[in-house]
Design a protein around this motif. Structure first.
Motif, short mmCIF file in Angstrom:
data_model
loop_
_atom_site.label_atom_id
_atom_site.label_comp_id
_atom_site.label_asym_id
_atom_site.label_seq_id
_atom_site.Cartn_x
_atom_site.Cartn_y
_atom_site.Cartn_z
N GLY A 156 0.87 -1.18 0.00
CA GLY A 156 0.00 0.00 0.00
C GLY A 156 0.91 1.23 0.00
O GLY A 156 2.07 1.17 -0.42
N ARG B 291 -9.24 0.28 -3.17
CA ARG B 291 -9.21 0.06 -1.72
C ARG B 291 -10.32 0.85 -1.05
O ARG B 291 -10.73 1.90 -1.56
CB ARG B 291 -7.89 0.58 -1.12
N VAL B 292 -10.74 0.37 0.13
CA VAL B 292 -11.71 1.13 0.92
C VAL B 292 -10.94 2.27 1.58
O VAL B 292 -10.08 2.05 2.42
CB VAL B 292 -12.40 0.25 1.98
N ASN C 257 1.29 -13.77 -0.77
CA ASN C 257 0.93 -13.55 0.64
C ASN C 257 2.09 -13.97 1.52
O ASN C 257 2.61 -15.08 1.40
CB ASN C 257 -0.31 -14.39 0.99
N GLY D 46 -4.90 9.37 7.33
CA GLY D 46 -4.20 8.08 7.47
C GLY D 46 -3.17 7.89 6.35
O GLY D 46 -2.09 7.34 6.58
C1 LIG Z 1 -13.27 3.71 5.91
C2 LIG Z 1 -11.90 4.34 5.80
C3 LIG Z 1 -11.76 5.58 5.18
C4 LIG Z 1 -10.51 6.20 5.10
N1 LIG Z 1 -10.39 7.42 4.51
C5 LIG Z 1 -9.21 8.05 4.45
C6 LIG Z 1 -9.07 9.33 3.82
O1 LIG Z 1 -10.01 9.90 3.28
N2 LIG Z 1 -7.84 9.91 3.84
C7 LIG Z 1 -6.75 9.30 4.38
O2 LIG Z 1 -5.66 9.89 4.36
N3 LIG Z 1 -6.83 8.08 4.94
C8 LIG Z 1 -8.03 7.44 4.99
N4 LIG Z 1 -8.12 6.18 5.54
C9 LIG Z 1 -6.88 5.54 6.02
C10 LIG Z 1 -5.98 5.06 4.88
O3 LIG Z 1 -6.72 4.29 3.97
C11 LIG Z 1 -4.85 4.22 5.48
O4 LIG Z 1 -4.29 4.89 6.58
C12 LIG Z 1 -3.73 3.93 4.46
O5 LIG Z 1 -4.23 3.19 3.38
C13 LIG Z 1 -2.60 3.16 5.13
O6 LIG Z 1 -1.65 2.72 4.20
P1 LIG Z 1 -0.79 1.43 4.52
O7 LIG Z 1 0.33 1.41 3.56
O8 LIG Z 1 -0.46 1.36 5.96
O9 LIG Z 1 -1.77 0.20 4.29
P2 LIG Z 1 -2.60 -0.24 3.02
O10 LIG Z 1 -2.69 0.86 2.02
O11 LIG Z 1 -3.85 -0.85 3.55
O12 LIG Z 1 -1.69 -1.39 2.37
C14 LIG Z 1 -1.41 -2.59 3.02
C15 LIG Z 1 -1.13 -3.65 1.97
O13 LIG Z 1 -0.60 -4.82 2.57
C16 LIG Z 1 -1.11 -5.95 1.89
N5 LIG Z 1 -1.00 -7.12 2.78
C17 LIG Z 1 -1.70 -7.38 3.91
N6 LIG Z 1 -1.31 -8.55 4.46
C18 LIG Z 1 -0.33 -9.04 3.65
C19 LIG Z 1 0.47 -10.22 3.67
N7 LIG Z 1 0.34 -11.13 4.65
N8 LIG Z 1 1.36 -10.41 2.67
C20 LIG Z 1 1.49 -9.50 1.67
N9 LIG Z 1 0.76 -8.37 1.60
C21 LIG Z 1 -0.12 -8.13 2.58
C22 LIG Z 1 -2.55 -5.56 1.57
O14 LIG Z 1 -3.08 -6.30 0.51
C23 LIG Z 1 -2.40 -4.08 1.23
O15 LIG Z 1 -2.21 -3.87 -0.16
C24 LIG Z 1 -9.36 5.54 5.63
C25 LIG Z 1 -9.49 4.28 6.22
C26 LIG Z 1 -10.74 3.68 6.32
C27 LIG Z 1 -10.84 2.34 6.97
#
Ligand SMILES: Cc1cc2nc3c(=O)[nH]c(=O)nc-3n(C[C@H](O)[C@H](O)[C@H](O)COP(=O)(O)OP(=O)(O)OC[C@H]3O[C@@H](n4cnc5c(N)ncnc54)[C@H](O)[C@@H]3O)c2cc1C
Length: 388
Positions: free
Chosen positions: A27, A56-57, A135, A302
């Motif tokens: 992500g 993504r949500v 995964n 986030g």
């Molecule tokens: C309802 C909702 C609305 C939101 N709205 C906003 C907004 O408007 N603005 C904002 O800034 N933030 C918002 N957020 C928060 C934002 O979406 C997250 O903070 C952000 O996506 C975090 O990025 P990340 O890289 O940590 O995780 P993610 O973008 O979720 O990426 C994690 C990745 O890891 C992968 N993964 C998981 N487990 C494994 C595994 N075992 N092996 C390999 N890959 C794996 C997943 O498939 C995913 O692609 C919102 C969140 C929610 C729940």
């Protein structure tokens, strides 16, 4: 620069690949960190369980503070004609509105499909081995390296591994993270829609047990995304009935569900969205983005926190890779900086969220904020950071 060795592990006959750095989860945080480290000439593997490009949500509003870093990564919001958002409109559960200017704090609207995919291209161009449909089942720290086991028959060995796998993953269970056993009732639902309203506004509509955000993204579309509880969904039996009979009690949402064009009839949804504080380093594995802690979505940053944690990690990880930090230095210094930068914002987000979802609290709070714009500004400030 590390070398890639391919061999067979005696234990389970899986193929072993050697990298300098393995990043688990592709992500925003994982993609940003992989780009940073590949640009420093490290051999980086990014392992992602889904296949790109993907939706993504997410509310898809990215706060202003992330702009300098987005430019550093290679995305120039001003050249992409992305909608710039400068006004916040909040509706209480009965439809009464609060308007607030975010001239110095706003953000841009951009779909995760567009943004993540653009970063994937930049990562590949920078030399990252982006390996999707993989995964990660286990991450194990030995005294000298990390061992990462996947479902594809490949095992990865690396000097450093970083967990960027988002809010909830089977890896949390494998790593014995204590909060994982606490169940969360929150669910998230997202649509892309076409609906007419000013491009520079973000709307936040309250309803009992939840709230719904709407803002413009690229190509004249809008993102409509809400958070509610699994209990509410259970009561109505389906998302559609819940929207018709429950969310639509807010007159603005009723209008949107009746009048907007929905790009896909079926929404994207996720469950078990948890905001409880998490450990930043678990079994010598450092966490980034939501894996370290998720800020409540109504704060709308986030994504910025995920990106900023990647920027922060790149500094500490580089010192470790250069041999200037021990593993303990690397992990403890990152953890300390993460807590001093984000812990208060996540706490503030949890407190503000308590005002939402209960009409008896939400409606008087919004009426009060309407009369005290300085307080609304203070709340926006408490959850947003400085440009990085
Ligand atoms: C309802 C909702 C609305 C939101 N709205 C906003 C907004 O408007 N603005 C904002 O800034 N933030 C918002 N957020 C928060 C934002 O979406 C997250 O903070 C952000 O996506 C975090 O990025 P990340 O890289 O940590 O995780 P993610 O973008 O979720 O990426 C994690 C990745 O890891 C992968 N993964 C998981 N487990 C494994 C595994 N075992 N092996 C390999 N890959 C794996 C997943 O498939 C995913 O692609 C919102 C969140 C929610 C729940």
């Amino acid at each position: 620069m590390g070398i890639s060795v391919v061999g067979l592990s005696k234990k389970n006959m899986s193929t072993v690949l050697v990298y300098d750095i393995v990043i688990v989860g592709g992500g925003l945080s994982g993609l940003a960190l992989s780009i940073e480290m590949a640009r420093k000439n490290y051999k980086v593997a990014l392992l992602e369980k889904q296949s790109y490009p993907l939706h993504r949500v997410c509310g898809e509003y990215i706060s202003h503070e992330a702009w300098p870093y987005l430019r550093f990564l290679g995305i120039h919001p001003e050249q992409e004609s992305l909608p710039v958002i400068q006004e916040l409109i909040i509706s209480d559960t009965t439809g009464k509105l609060l308007r607030h200017s975010m001239k110095n704090k706003g953000g841009i609207g951009v779909s995760r499909y567009w943004l993540d995919n653009r970063l994937v291209d930049i990562a590949r161009y920078s030399g990252v081995d982006v390996i999707d449909q993989t995964n990660v089942d286990r991450i194990h720290a030995t005294p000298t390296q990390y061992r990462i086991e996947t479902n594809t028959g490949f095992t990865y060995l690396a000097k450093a591994a970083v967990a960027c796998y988002g809010k909830r993953s089977s890896l949390d269970k494998y790593l014995n993270r204590t909060w994982f056993m606490e169940r969360s009732d929150f669910i998230g639902v997202k649509y892309h829609i076409q609906y007419d309203y000013p491009k520079d506004q973000i709307h936040l509509y309250n309803f009992e047990d939840g709230y719904c955000g709407m803002s413009h993204i690229e190509q004249n579309k809008s993102c409509l995304c809400y958070l509610t509880t699994a209990n509410t969904l259970k009561k109505y039996g389906s998302i559609e009935t819940m929207e018709d009979e429950h969310l639509s009690q807010n007159p603005w949402l009723r209008k949107i569900f009746l009048q907007a064009d929905f790009y896909r009839h079926k929404p994207l949804s996720i469950s078990q969205v948890s905001f409880i504080p998490k450990d930043i380093v678990t079994q010598e594995v450092p966490m980034l983005g939501d894996a370290a802690g998720l800020i409540t979505p109504l704060c709308g940053n986030g994504m910025s926190i995920a990106l900023q944690s990647a920027k922060m990690m790149a500094v500490h990880l580089s010192l470790f890779m250069e041999g200037k930090y021990s593993r303990t230095d690397w992990l403890t210094k990152y953890e300390r900086e993460w807590k001093s930068t984000f812990a208060f914002r996540l706490w503030a987000g949890r407190q503000i969220q308590q005002l939402f979802g209960k009409p008896s609290r939400t409606n008087p709070a919004i009426a009060f904020l309407q009369k005290t714009p300085w307080l609304t500004s203070a709340l926006v400030r408490a959850t947003h950071g400085k440009p990085f």
